[in-house]
Design a protein around this motif. Structure first.
Motif, PDB file in Angstrom:
ATOM      1  N   VAL A  52       0.851  -1.192   0.000  1.00 44.77           N
ATOM      2  CA  VAL A  52       0.000   0.000   0.000  1.00 44.77           C
ATOM      3  C   VAL A  52       0.889   1.245   0.000  1.00 44.77           C
ATOM      4  O   VAL A  52       1.870   1.308   0.753  1.00 44.77           O
ATOM      5  CB  VAL A  52      -0.876   0.033   1.280  1.00 44.77           C
ATOM      6  CG1 VAL A  52      -1.785   1.256   1.283  1.00 44.77           C
ATOM      7  CG2 VAL A  52      -1.682  -1.241   1.426  1.00 44.77           C
ATOM      8  N   ILE A  53       0.526   2.212  -0.840  1.00 42.77           N
ATOM      9  CA  ILE A  53       1.202   3.507  -0.807  1.00 42.77           C
ATOM     10  C   ILE A  53       0.166   4.559  -0.421  1.00 42.77           C
ATOM     11  O   ILE A  53      -0.923   4.604  -1.012  1.00 42.77           O
ATOM     12  CB  ILE A  53       1.819   3.852  -2.177  1.00 42.77           C
ATOM     13  CG1 ILE A  53       2.894   2.818  -2.542  1.00 42.77           C
ATOM     14  CG2 ILE A  53       2.419   5.264  -2.167  1.00 42.77           C
ATOM     15  CD1 ILE A  53       3.502   2.985  -3.915  1.00 42.77           C
ATOM     16  N   VAL A  54       0.486   5.359   0.576  1.00 44.92           N
ATOM     17  CA  VAL A  54      -0.408   6.454   0.961  1.00 44.92           C
ATOM     18  C   VAL A  54       0.185   7.718   0.330  1.00 44.92           C
ATOM     19  O   VAL A  54       1.263   8.174   0.717  1.00 44.92           O
ATOM     20  CB  VAL A  54      -0.502   6.595   2.499  1.00 44.92           C
ATOM     21  CG1 VAL A  54      -1.462   7.721   2.871  1.00 44.92           C
ATOM     22  CG2 VAL A  54      -0.951   5.276   3.123  1.00 44.92           C
ATOM     23  N   ALA A  55      -0.504   8.235  -0.677  1.00 45.66           N
ATOM     24  CA  ALA A  55       0.011   9.374  -1.446  1.00 45.66           C
ATOM     25  C   ALA A  55      -0.504  10.669  -0.812  1.00 45.66           C
ATOM     26  O   ALA A  55      -1.698  10.986  -0.892  1.00 45.66           O
ATOM     27  CB  ALA A  55      -0.411   9.258  -2.902  1.00 45.66           C
ATOM     28  N   LEU A  56       0.415  11.405  -0.196  1.00 42.19           N
ATOM     29  CA  LEU A  56       0.074  12.581   0.604  1.00 42.19           C
ATOM     30  C   LEU A  56       0.139  13.841  -0.258  1.00 42.19           C
ATOM     31  O   LEU A  56       1.215  14.375  -0.513  1.00 42.19           O
ATOM     32  CB  LEU A  56       1.057  12.695   1.783  1.00 42.19           C
ATOM     33  CG  LEU A  56       1.187  11.448   2.677  1.00 42.19           C
ATOM     34  CD1 LEU A  56       2.474  11.482   3.499  1.00 42.19           C
ATOM     35  CD2 LEU A  56      -0.027  11.343   3.603  1.00 42.19           C
ATOM     36  N   GLY A  57      -1.012  14.275  -0.737  1.00 43.28           N
ATOM     37  CA  GLY A  57      -1.059  15.508  -1.513  1.00 43.28           C
ATOM     38  C   GLY A  57      -0.807  15.296  -2.990  1.00 43.28           C
ATOM     39  O   GLY A  57      -0.479  14.207  -3.450  1.00 43.28           O
ATOM     40  N   ARG A  58      -0.986  16.402  -3.749  1.00 39.15           N
ATOM     41  CA  ARG A  58      -1.019  16.281  -5.216  1.00 39.15           C
ATOM     42  C   ARG A  58       0.323  15.872  -5.827  1.00 39.15           C
ATOM     43  O   ARG A  58       0.348  15.179  -6.835  1.00 39.15           O
ATOM     44  CB  ARG A  58      -1.513  17.568  -5.859  1.00 39.15           C
ATOM     45  CG  ARG A  58      -0.695  18.802  -5.592  1.00 39.15           C
ATOM     46  CD  ARG A  58      -1.004  19.855  -6.670  1.00 39.15           C
ATOM     47  NE  ARG A  58      -2.410  20.191  -6.698  1.00 39.15           N
ATOM     48  CZ  ARG A  58      -2.950  21.239  -6.063  1.00 39.15           C
ATOM     49  NH1 ARG A  58      -2.196  22.026  -5.353  1.00 39.15           N
ATOM     50  NH2 ARG A  58      -4.225  21.489  -6.165  1.00 39.15           N
ATOM     51  N   TYR A  59       1.433  16.267  -5.229  1.00 39.94           N
ATOM     52  CA  TYR A  59       2.713  15.923  -5.869  1.00 39.94           C
ATOM     53  C   TYR A  59       3.026  14.442  -5.702  1.00 39.94           C
ATOM     54  O   TYR A  59       3.597  13.816  -6.599  1.00 39.94           O
ATOM     55  CB  TYR A  59       3.833  16.835  -5.363  1.00 39.94           C
ATOM     56  CG  TYR A  59       3.609  18.240  -5.861  1.00 39.94           C
ATOM     57  CD1 TYR A  59       3.914  18.581  -7.174  1.00 39.94           C
ATOM     58  CD2 TYR A  59       2.997  19.195  -5.053  1.00 39.94           C
ATOM     59  CE1 TYR A  59       3.645  19.848  -7.663  1.00 39.94           C
ATOM     60  CE2 TYR A  59       2.722  20.470  -5.532  1.00 39.94           C
ATOM     61  CZ  TYR A  59       3.054  20.791  -6.842  1.00 39.94           C
ATOM     62  OH  TYR A  59       2.767  22.039  -7.327  1.00 39.94           O
ATOM     63  N   ALA A  60       2.637  13.874  -4.557  1.00 35.33           N
ATOM     64  CA  ALA A  60       2.782  12.423  -4.378  1.00 35.33           C
ATOM     65  C   ALA A  60       1.834  11.707  -5.339  1.00 35.33           C
ATOM     66  O   ALA A  60       2.205  10.738  -6.009  1.00 35.33           O
ATOM     67  CB  ALA A  60       2.473  12.050  -2.934  1.00 35.33           C
ATOM     68  N   GLN A  61       0.615  12.216  -5.440  1.00 32.40           N
ATOM     69  CA  GLN A  61      -0.388  11.560  -6.285  1.00 32.40           C
ATOM     70  C   GLN A  61      -0.014  11.620  -7.759  1.00 32.40           C
ATOM     71  O   GLN A  61      -0.346  10.724  -8.533  1.00 32.40           O
ATOM     72  CB  GLN A  61      -1.757  12.206  -6.021  1.00 32.40           C
ATOM     73  CG  GLN A  61      -2.243  11.869  -4.622  1.00 32.40           C
ATOM     74  CD  GLN A  61      -3.330  12.777  -4.092  1.00 32.40           C
ATOM     75  OE1 GLN A  61      -3.937  13.523  -4.850  1.00 32.40           O
ATOM     76  NE2 GLN A  61      -3.575  12.714  -2.787  1.00 32.40           N
ATOM     77  N   SER A  62       0.715  12.676  -8.128  1.00 32.89           N
ATOM     78  CA  SER A  62       1.067  12.816  -9.544  1.00 32.89           C
ATOM     79  C   SER A  62       2.058  11.743  -9.998  1.00 32.89           C
ATOM     80  O   SER A  62       2.317  11.597 -11.190  1.00 32.89           O
ATOM     81  CB  SER A  62       1.612  14.217  -9.833  1.00 32.89           C
ATOM     82  OG  SER A  62       2.905  14.344  -9.299  1.00 32.89           O
ATOM     83  N   ALA A  63       2.617  10.983  -9.049  1.00 33.59           N
ATOM     84  CA  ALA A  63       3.462   9.852  -9.455  1.00 33.59           C
ATOM     85  C   ALA A  63       2.604   8.751 -10.082  1.00 33.59           C
ATOM     86  O   ALA A  63       3.119   7.894 -10.804  1.00 33.59           O
ATOM     87  CB  ALA A  63       4.228   9.297  -8.249  1.00 33.59           C
ATOM     88  N   PHE A  64       1.307   8.766  -9.812  1.00 31.95           N
ATOM     89  CA  PHE A  64       0.417   7.689 -10.274  1.00 31.95           C
ATOM     90  C   PHE A  64      -0.713   8.189 -11.180  1.00 31.95           C
ATOM     91  O   PHE A  64      -1.460   7.398 -11.732  1.00 31.95           O
ATOM     92  CB  PHE A  64      -0.197   6.966  -9.063  1.00 31.95           C
ATOM     93  CG  PHE A  64       0.835   6.601  -8.039  1.00 31.95           C
ATOM     94  CD1 PHE A  64       1.704   5.547  -8.251  1.00 31.95           C
ATOM     95  CD2 PHE A  64       0.983   7.354  -6.877  1.00 31.95           C
ATOM     96  CE1 PHE A  64       2.686   5.233  -7.330  1.00 31.95           C
ATOM     97  CE2 PHE A  64       1.962   7.049  -5.944  1.00 31.95           C
ATOM     98  CZ  PHE A  64       2.819   5.990  -6.173  1.00 31.95           C
ATOM     99  N   ILE A  65      -0.876   9.525 -11.250  1.00 29.89           N
ATOM    100  CA  ILE A  65      -1.961  10.097 -12.046  1.00 29.89           C
ATOM    101  C   ILE A  65      -1.326  10.971 -13.127  1.00 29.89           C
ATOM    102  O   ILE A  65      -0.572  11.894 -12.796  1.00 29.89           O
ATOM    103  CB  ILE A  65      -2.895  10.961 -11.163  1.00 29.89           C
ATOM    104  CG1 ILE A  65      -3.529  10.108 -10.057  1.00 29.89           C
ATOM    105  CG2 ILE A  65      -3.964  11.653 -11.987  1.00 29.89           C
ATOM    106  CD1 ILE A  65      -4.343  10.904  -9.035  1.00 29.89           C
ATOM    107  N   ALA A  66      -1.626  10.668 -14.376  1.00 28.43           N
ATOM    108  CA  ALA A  66      -1.005  11.415 -15.477  1.00 28.43           C
ATOM    109  C   ALA A  66      -1.512  12.858 -15.510  1.00 28.43           C
ATOM    110  O   ALA A  66      -2.602  13.152 -15.004  1.00 28.43           O
ATOM    111  CB  ALA A  66      -1.322  10.713 -16.792  1.00 28.43           C
TER     112      ALA A  66
END
Ligand code: URA
Length: 213
Positions: free
Chosen positions: A135-149
């Motif tokens: 499990v990866i907990v993506a904290l905020g938009r910059y973490a999330q942008s590793a998985f969302i184009a």
């Protein structure tokens, strides 16, 4: 340098010198001398690689080190880090790993530039391959942008917080950055954030998403 937690978990931090795993030593050495982002490596005092056991079931992924993180070489040790670590503890999670998208501090804590995220991405990929989280907990938009184009600025964190991406290698929980939780001092946001952390624990334990509340 290791404390054995169980037969296949070795506790060590990326900063420690006495590695026995060659891949990690090599990665650490390469990150320390990386000069792909001229503005970030110019006055760099410390890279902040991350810390926690390898392998680890849960990875908390943040944005970039701040002043205190750069000074100490450790991730999430400032005010928002204290909140994060306290809430992780309250959620009953231990044996986790904490990482950032960027390993170097942006000047004046400005947000990461798109090319900096691209430059640092191969290090994150290697780290995740070594840590093998469930499990990866993506904290905020910059973490999330590793998985969302797309452009990180288009990610509306408050709209997607609590959602889970099912990727072949791991599940990614999208949630707030702890500095947002800290700034808002809003009970509702704190409660949601706590729920997202507990969700990470449940997913790590192998609960199927469909039976979660
Ligand atoms: N914010 C982050 O995203 N990472 C840190 O390590 C500290 C603050």
């Amino acid at each position: 340098m290791f404390t054995e937690a169980n037969s296949n978990t070795k506790y060590l931090t990326w900063q420690e010198k006495s590695f026995t795993v060659l891949d990690m030593t090599d990665l650490l050495d390469r990150i320390r001398v990386c000069d792909r982002c001229p503005e970030l490596c110019k006055d760099r005092k410390n890279v902040v690689i991350g810390e926690g056991p390898i392998p680890a079931g849960i990875v908390f992924l943040g944005e970039a080190p701040g002043a205190e993180e750069e000074r100490t070489g450790r991730p999430f040790v400032g005010a928002s880090g204290t909140l994060l670590r306290t809430m992780i503890f309250q959620a009953g999670i231990s044996g986790y790993h904490i990482l950032n998208r960027l390993k170097c501090r942006p000047p004046d804590n400005r947000p990461p530039e798109p090319e900096e995220l691209i430059n640092c991405r191969p290090f994150l990929k290697e780290q995740l391959e070594l840590i093998k989280p469930k499990v990866i907990v993506a904290l905020g938009r910059y973490a999330q942008s590793a998985f969302i184009a797309g452009d990180p600025l288009d990610i509306k964190v408050t709209r997607i917080a609590g959602k889970v991406l099912e990727l072949p290698e791991y599940r990614v929980i999208l949630t707030y950055h702890p500095s947002f939780v800290m700034r808002h001092r809003n009970r509702e946001i704190q409660r949601f954030f706590g729920n997202h952390l507990r969700l990470a624990k449940q997913l790590e334990a192998g609960c199927p998403l469909s039976v979660l509340p």
